[in-house]
Motif scaffolding. Structure first.
Motif, PDB file in Angstrom:
ATOM      1  N   SER A 244       0.831  -1.196   0.000  1.00  9.49           N
ATOM      2  CA  SER A 244       0.000   0.000   0.000  1.00  9.49           C
ATOM      3  C   SER A 244       0.870   1.252   0.000  1.00  9.49           C
ATOM      4  O   SER A 244       2.047   1.217   0.393  1.00  9.49           O
ATOM      5  N   LEU A 245       0.299   2.360  -0.447  1.00  9.15           N
ATOM      6  CA  LEU A 245       1.042   3.608  -0.531  1.00  9.15           C
ATOM      7  C   LEU A 245       0.885   4.425   0.740  1.00  9.15           C
ATOM      8  O   LEU A 245      -0.209   4.515   1.302  1.00  9.15           O
ATOM      9  N   GLY A 246       1.994   5.015   1.161  1.00  7.24           N
ATOM     10  CA  GLY A 246       1.993   5.853   2.336  1.00  7.24           C
ATOM     11  C   GLY A 246       2.162   7.314   1.979  1.00  7.24           C
ATOM     12  O   GLY A 246       1.635   7.792   0.970  1.00  7.24           O
ATOM     13  N   GLU A 247       2.946   8.030   2.788  1.00  8.75           N
ATOM     14  CA  GLU A 247       3.110   9.461   2.609  1.00  8.75           C
ATOM     15  C   GLU A 247       3.961   9.779   1.375  1.00  8.75           C
ATOM     16  O   GLU A 247       4.676   8.929   0.860  1.00  8.75           O
ATOM     17  N   ARG A 248       3.868  11.030   0.943  1.00 11.16           N
ATOM     18  CA  ARG A 248       4.656  11.504  -0.186  1.00 11.16           C
ATOM     19  C   ARG A 248       6.127  11.510   0.208  1.00 11.16           C
ATOM     20  O   ARG A 248       6.503  11.994   1.275  1.00 11.16           O
ATOM     21  N   ASN A 249       6.959  10.943  -0.649  1.00 14.64           N
ATOM     22  CA  ASN A 249       8.399  10.964  -0.419  1.00 14.64           C
ATOM     23  C   ASN A 249       8.919  12.390  -0.627  1.00 14.64           C
ATOM     24  O   ASN A 249       8.224  13.228  -1.214  1.00 14.64           O
ATOM     25  N   ALA A 250      10.125  12.648  -0.157  1.00 13.63           N
ATOM     26  CA  ALA A 250      10.704  13.990  -0.269  1.00 13.63           C
ATOM     27  C   ALA A 250      11.274  14.215  -1.662  1.00 13.63           C
ATOM     28  O   ALA A 250      12.465  14.482  -1.856  1.00 13.63           O
ATOM     29  N   ILE A 251      10.402  14.054  -2.650  1.00 12.10           N
ATOM     30  CA  ILE A 251      10.760  14.256  -4.057  1.00 12.10           C
ATOM     31  C   ILE A 251       9.749  15.227  -4.638  1.00 12.10           C
ATOM     32  O   ILE A 251       8.544  14.957  -4.613  1.00 12.10           O
ATOM     33  N   ASP A 252      10.208  16.350  -5.150  1.00  6.56           N
ATOM     34  CA  ASP A 252       9.298  17.346  -5.705  1.00  6.56           C
ATOM     35  C   ASP A 252       9.734  17.746  -7.103  1.00  6.56           C
ATOM     36  O   ASP A 252      10.916  17.691  -7.446  1.00  6.56           O
ATOM     37  N   CYS A 253       8.754  18.158  -7.896  1.00  8.60           N
ATOM     38  CA  CYS A 253       9.021  18.734  -9.209  1.00  8.60           C
ATOM     39  C   CYS A 253       9.149  20.249  -9.034  1.00  8.60           C
ATOM     40  O   CYS A 253       8.174  20.930  -8.698  1.00  8.60           O
ATOM     41  N   ALA A 254      10.342  20.764  -9.235  1.00  7.76           N
ATOM     42  CA  ALA A 254      10.582  22.202  -9.054  1.00  7.76           C
ATOM     43  C   ALA A 254      10.142  23.016 -10.267  1.00  7.76           C
ATOM     44  O   ALA A 254       9.990  24.233 -10.178  1.00  7.76           O
ATOM     45  N   GLY A 255       9.940  22.347 -11.387  1.00  6.76           N
ATOM     46  CA  GLY A 255       9.529  23.054 -12.592  1.00  6.76           C
ATOM     47  C   GLY A 255       9.599  22.136 -13.797  1.00  6.76           C
ATOM     48  O   GLY A 255      10.113  21.014 -13.719  1.00  6.76           O
ATOM     49  N   LEU A 256       9.063  22.607 -14.905  1.00  7.97           N
ATOM     50  CA  LEU A 256       9.124  21.879 -16.169  1.00  7.97           C
ATOM     51  C   LEU A 256       9.986  22.655 -17.150  1.00  7.97           C
ATOM     52  O   LEU A 256       9.961  23.890 -17.175  1.00  7.97           O
ATOM     53  N   GLU A 257      10.749  21.919 -17.952  1.00 10.41           N
ATOM     54  CA  GLU A 257      11.568  22.558 -18.969  1.00 10.41           C
ATOM     55  C   GLU A 257      10.665  23.106 -20.082  1.00 10.41           C
ATOM     56  O   GLU A 257       9.669  22.485 -20.460  1.00 10.41           O
ATOM     57  N   HIS A 258      11.014  24.274 -20.598  1.00 10.89           N
ATOM     58  CA  HIS A 258      10.289  24.878 -21.717  1.00 10.89           C
ATOM     59  C   HIS A 258      11.001  24.439 -22.995  1.00 10.89           C
ATOM     60  O   HIS A 258      12.052  24.962 -23.360  1.00 10.89           O
ATOM     61  N   LYS A 259      10.407  23.486 -23.677  1.00 14.32           N
ATOM     62  CA  LYS A 259      11.114  22.745 -24.714  1.00 14.32           C
ATOM     63  C   LYS A 259      10.676  23.145 -26.120  1.00 14.32           C
ATOM     64  O   LYS A 259       9.604  23.690 -26.336  1.00 14.32           O
ATOM     65  N   MET A 260      11.510  22.770 -27.067  1.00 17.23           N
ATOM     66  CA  MET A 260      11.221  22.970 -28.484  1.00 17.23           C
ATOM     67  C   MET A 260      10.095  22.040 -28.939  1.00 17.23           C
ATOM     68  O   MET A 260       9.279  22.406 -29.794  1.00 17.23           O
ATOM     69  N   GLY A 261      10.070  20.834 -28.426  1.00 15.11           N
ATOM     70  CA  GLY A 261       9.080  19.849 -28.860  1.00 15.11           C
ATOM     71  C   GLY A 261       8.648  18.952 -27.715  1.00 15.11           C
ATOM     72  O   GLY A 261       8.871  19.257 -26.541  1.00 15.11           O
ATOM     73  N   ILE A 262       8.023  17.827 -28.059  1.00 12.41           N
ATOM     74  CA  ILE A 262       7.427  16.868 -27.111  1.00 12.41           C
ATOM     75  C   ILE A 262       6.785  17.588 -25.919  1.00 12.41           C
ATOM     76  O   ILE A 262       6.989  17.240 -24.765  1.00 12.41           O
ATOM     77  N   HIS A 263       5.959  18.602 -26.230  1.00 14.31           N
ATOM     78  CA  HIS A 263       5.332  19.411 -25.186  1.00 14.31           C
ATOM     79  C   HIS A 263       4.395  18.604 -24.305  1.00 14.31           C
ATOM     80  O   HIS A 263       4.169  18.965 -23.146  1.00 14.31           O
ATOM     81  N   GLY A 264       3.836  17.535 -24.821  1.00 21.27           N
ATOM     82  CA  GLY A 264       2.904  16.739 -24.033  1.00 21.27           C
ATOM     83  C   GLY A 264       3.574  15.871 -22.991  1.00 21.27           C
ATOM     84  O   GLY A 264       2.880  15.260 -22.166  1.00 21.27           O
ATOM     85  N   ASN A 265       4.898  15.801 -23.008  1.00 19.15           N
ATOM     86  CA  ASN A 265       5.603  15.037 -21.979  1.00 19.15           C
ATOM     87  C   ASN A 265       6.215  15.983 -20.969  1.00 19.15           C
ATOM     88  O   ASN A 265       6.809  16.993 -21.331  1.00 19.15           O
ATOM     89  N   ALA A 266       6.083  15.623 -19.699  1.00 20.11           N
ATOM     90  CA  ALA A 266       6.578  16.462 -18.617  1.00 20.11           C
ATOM     91  C   ALA A 266       8.065  16.216 -18.408  1.00 20.11           C
ATOM     92  O   ALA A 266       8.461  15.217 -17.808  1.00 20.11           O
ATOM     93  N   THR A 267       8.890  17.111 -18.916  1.00 24.09           N
ATOM     94  CA  THR A 267      10.334  17.037 -18.707  1.00 24.09           C
ATOM     95  C   THR A 267      10.646  17.846 -17.460  1.00 24.09           C
ATOM     96  O   THR A 267      10.663  19.070 -17.486  1.00 24.09           O
ATOM     97  N   ALA A 268      10.882  17.143 -16.351  1.00 28.25           N
ATOM     98  CA  ALA A 268      10.835  17.764 -15.028  1.00 28.25           C
ATOM     99  C   ALA A 268      12.211  18.062 -14.453  1.00 28.25           C
ATOM    100  O   ALA A 268      13.200  17.379 -14.738  1.00 28.25           O
ATOM    101  N   GLN A 269      12.221  19.104 -13.628  1.00 26.42           N
ATOM    102  CA  GLN A 269      13.348  19.383 -12.733  1.00 26.42           C
ATOM    103  C   GLN A 269      12.978  18.778 -11.380  1.00 26.42           C
ATOM    104  O   GLN A 269      11.998  19.167 -10.769  1.00 26.42           O
ATOM    105  N   ILE A 270      13.747  17.801 -10.943  1.00 25.56           N
ATOM    106  CA  ILE A 270      13.415  17.031  -9.743  1.00 25.56           C
ATOM    107  C   ILE A 270      14.351  17.404  -8.597  1.00 25.56           C
ATOM    108  O   ILE A 270      15.572  17.427  -8.757  1.00 25.56           O
TER     109      ILE A 270
END
Length: 598
Positions: A244-270
C-alpha cells in the motif's frame, strides 16, 4: 487533418518474410508457441489503439502541453492523456512483453517493439510515459533485490505505476562521473537521497498512482568519477511492506523545462531533499545497473524517430498526391486539372522516397535488434545468448544515432513537401520536425553514440564483432551467387564492406598516435556503418521480393519494395563515398583551428 495508418503490411513482411521470427521463436522455450497469427492479431489491435486512442491527442497535447503548479509541485498532463493511459492499462498493453512471474503476458520483445513504433508515430510525447517504465522494469528485473522485485515489478508490469531514470544534473550532462547527488545510509538499511536532477522525462504527472524513480547518487565513501556512482530506487510515494502507498516521499518537481518539442511530456526538474530510497545492485556499481535501462532507452529513442519518420512520410505522400501546382516537366499529366499534383516532380519524389527508405530500413534494423534481445534473454544455448548480446551491443548506437539522424532529415524533407503549409501548425508537420530534434540529443547525444561505436564496440575488441557482421554480408553474397537481379544490391554492399576493414585499421593506428583522430572520425564512421547495415537489410528485403515475384506473386507490395531498395542504393547509399573521404581527412583541419575559432 493529419493522418496515420499503422504500417502492418510492412511489419508483417519484415517479421515473417525477412526475419522469420516464428521459426526463431521455436528455439526459445518461452516463446515457442507464438505463431504468425498471434503476432498479426496483436499488432492489428495495437495499431488500432495507436491510431484511434493516442493519435487524436497528439496535436492537442502539443498545443496544450503540461501544466506545473508551483505551490503543490503537481503536474497536469494534456487533456485526454490520463484517460488514454487508463485504456492502455486496462487493455493489458503495459504487460505485453513482461515476465509472467510478475503478471506479464510474456510475449516477445520484438512484438512490443513494433507496437511501440506505432505508438511513437501516433504520439511520441504520450508514449514516453509508459515507454520509460519498460526501462525501469528491465533494470529492476535484472538488478533488483527480491524485495524490490516483489514491491515494484508487478505494479510496473500492470502499468499501475510508471518509472523514470534520474541521471542528469545541471552541471553535468553525459559526464555522469561529475554528479553530486548524495546518498546517506540509514540505520534501517535505507538511504536518504539529496540532490537535484534535470531533464527527467515523465518525472512528474497525473497519469499513474505512483512514479518509481531510479536515481544515481554517491555514497559517503564513494571514489571520484563514474566508479563511485550507486543506483537507488526512490518512489514518489513511500510503499509499505504490504504494497500500500503511504506518505509523499521527499521528491518534488521544481519546474518543467520549456522545450522545443514533445510538449505533451513532462520534462521535469526534480529535487530530492532526504528522499527515502533503497540500493539497487552493489554499492558504486550503479552505472552498470543503470545501463540496462539506458541501452533499452537508446533502442527506444531510435524507435521514436522511426515512428516519426513513418507518420511524416504518410502525410507528405497524401499531400503530394492532392496538391496541385505547376505542370510536369515532361508535359501535363492531369490534363483534366488546372495543374498537376506535385508528386509528378522528380525532387518531390526524392524527398518522399528518402523518408520511405529510412522508415523501411529503420524498421528492419529495429526489429532485428529486438529479436536479438529476445534471443539474448531467452535462448537456451549460452553461445547463442552471448553472440546475440555482442551483436546487439554493436548495433545499439547505430539504432540510436543513425535512425534518429535519418528521422530528423526525413521529417524535415516531408515538411518541405508541404511547402509553406508545412511551416504552420495546421498540417502537423512542424511538430514532427520539433519532436524529432530531441531524439538526436537525449539518451547520449549522437556524437556520444559514435564514440561508443568506434571506440568501444569496434576498436575496443579489434573489430571482432564488426567482422561477425561482415560474415552476415558474406553469407548473403554467397546466397545471391551469380543472380544478376541481386547484383545491383550485393555489389555496392560488398565493396563498402571491403573498404571498411582497412579504414578501421587506419583509424586505429592513427588513434594510437593521436586520440583526436578517433574523435574526428567517429560521427562519419557511424554513418558509414549505418549505411552498411541498412544496405544489408535492403538487400535481404530485395531478395525476398525478387523470390516472390519470380514465383508469380502478383502482390504490388513486392515490386514496390524493390523500387524502394533500388532508390536507396542509387541515391542514399552513395553518401558513403563522401564519408570515407572525410574520415581520411583526419583531425588536423578540425583541431588546428585556434585562430579560426578565436
Amino acid at each position: 487533418m493529419p493522418i496515420y495508418t499503422p504500417p502492418l503490411r510492412d511489419m508483417q513482411f519484415v517479421l515473417h518474410e525477412v526475419l522469420g521470427v516464428s521459426d526463431e521463436f521455436k528455439a526459445l522455450p518461452a516463446h515457442a508457441e507464438v505463431d504468425a497469427q498471434t503476432i498479426d492479431a496483436v499488432l492489428a489491435a495495437g495499431g488500432r489503439f495507436a491510431a484511434e486512442v493516442t493519435f487524436p491527442l497528439n496535436t492537442g497535447g502539443d498545443a496544450q502541453g503540461c501544466q506545473h503548479n508551483p505551490s503543490t509541485h503537481a503536474v497536469t498532463t494534456p487533456t485526454g492523456f490520463k484517460q488514454a493511459y487508463a485504456q492502455y492499462v486496462e487493455g493489458g498493453w503495459a504487460a505485453l512483453s513482461c515476465d509472467p512471474a510478475y503478471g506479464g503476458q510474456g510475449l516477445p520483445l520484438v512484438l512490443n517493439q513494433c507496437f511501440y513504433e506505432m505508438l511513437n508515430a501516433a504520439n511520441q510525447a504520450w508514449t514516453m510515459y509508459p515507454g520509460l517504465s519498460h526501462g525501469a522494469y528491465a533494470c529492476l528485473h535484472a538488478h533488483g533485490t527480491p524485495e524490490q522485485k516483489k514491491i515494484y515489478l508487478p505494479k510496473l508490469t500492470s502499468g499501475a505505476w510508471t518509472g523514470t531514470m534520474c541521471l542528469t544534473e545541471a552541471h553535468c550532462g553525459t559526464d555522469l562521473g561529475l554528479l553530486r547527488t548524495k546518498a546517506e545510509p540509514q540505520a534501517d538499511g535505507s538511504y536518504k537521497i539529496t540532490g537535484s536532477k534535470i531533464f527527467i522525462s515523465a518525472g512528474e504527472h497525473d497519469m499513474a498512482g505512483n512514479i518509481v524513480h531510479l536515481v544515481l547518487a554517491r555514497l559517503p565513501d564513494a571514489p571520484a568519477g563514474s566508479k563511485g556512482i550507486s543506483l537507488f530506487v526512490c518512489p514518489k510515494f513511500i510503499v509499505h511492506a504490504d504494497g500500500s502507498l503511504g506518505e509523499r516521499n521527499a521528491i518534488d518537481c521544481a519546474g518543467l523545462e520549456h522545450k522545443m518539442g514533445i510538449h505533451g511530456n513532462a520534462t521535469a526538474q526534480i529535487m530530492l531533499d532526504g528522499a527515502s530510497g533503497s540500493l539497487v545492485g552493489q554499492p558504486h556499481k550503479g552505472l552498470a545497473a543503470m545501463f540496462v535501462m539506458m541501452n533499452a532507452a537508446r533502442l527506444g529513442v531510435g524507435n521514436q524517430s522511426l515512428g516519426l519518420t513513418e507518420v511524416a512520410y504518410q502525410n507528405a505522400l497524401a499531400y503530394a498526391k492532392e496538391r496541385l501546382q505547376m505542370r510536369s516537366l515532361a508535359g501535363p499529366r492531369a490534363r483534366d486539372l488546372p495543374a498537376d499534383p506535385i508528386i509528378v516532380h522528380p525532387d518531390v519524389r526524392r524527398m518522399l522516397l528518402t523518408a520511405k527508405a529510412y522508415a523501411e530500413g529503420g524498421r528492419a534494423l529495429s526489429s532485428y535488434c529486438a529479436l536479438l534481445l529476445d534471443k539474448e534473454q531467452q535462448h537456451p544455448d549460452e553461445k547463442v545468448r552471448q553472440a546475440s548480446s555482442e551483436m546487439l551491443a554493436l548495433l545499439t548506437p547505430i539504432v540510436k544515432a543513425f535512425i534518429t539522424d535519418n528521422g530528423y532529415e526525413a521529417t524535415t524533407l516531408c515538411q518541405q513537401v508541404f511547402g509553406g503549409h508545412g511551416y504552420i501548425k495546421e498540417s502537423g508537420m512542424e511538430q514532427h520536425v520539433r519532436d524529432a530534434r530531441i531524439n538526436m540529443i537525449y539518451e547520449g547525444t549522437n556524437t556520444i553514440q559514435a564514440l561508443d561505436l568506434l571506440g568501444r564496440k569496434v576498436l575496443g575488441n579489434n573489430g571482432a564483432t564488426l567482422k561477425k557482421f561482415g560474415q552476415l554480408l558474406g553469407q548473403l553474397a554467397q546466397e545471391a551467387g551469380t543472380n544478376r537481379s541481386m547484383a545491383e544490391f550485393i555489389t555496392p554492399l560488398v565493396e563498402l564492406g571491403e573498404q571498411l576493414t582497412p579504414l578501421t585499421t587506419e583509424i586505429g593506428l592513427r588513434g594510437l598516435q593521436n586520440p583526436d583522430e578517433v574523435g574526428a572520425a567517429a560521427v562519419d564512421y557511424l554513418r558509414i556503418t549505418g549505411h552498411l547495415v541498412f544496405g544489408y537489410f535492403f538487400a535481404r528485403m530485395a531478395q525476398v521480393a525478387l523470390r516472390q515475384m519470380a514465383a508469380g506473386n502478383a502482390d504490388p507490395f513486392y515490386p514496390a519494395k524493390l523500387q524502394t531498395a533500388r532508390f536507396y542504393f542509387a541515391r542514399l547509399f552513395p553518401e558513403t563515398a563522401t564519408l570515407l573521404h572525410r574520415v581520411r581527412a583526419g583531425s588536423q583541419t578540425l583541431m588546428d583551428t585556434d585562430l579560426a575559432l578565436a
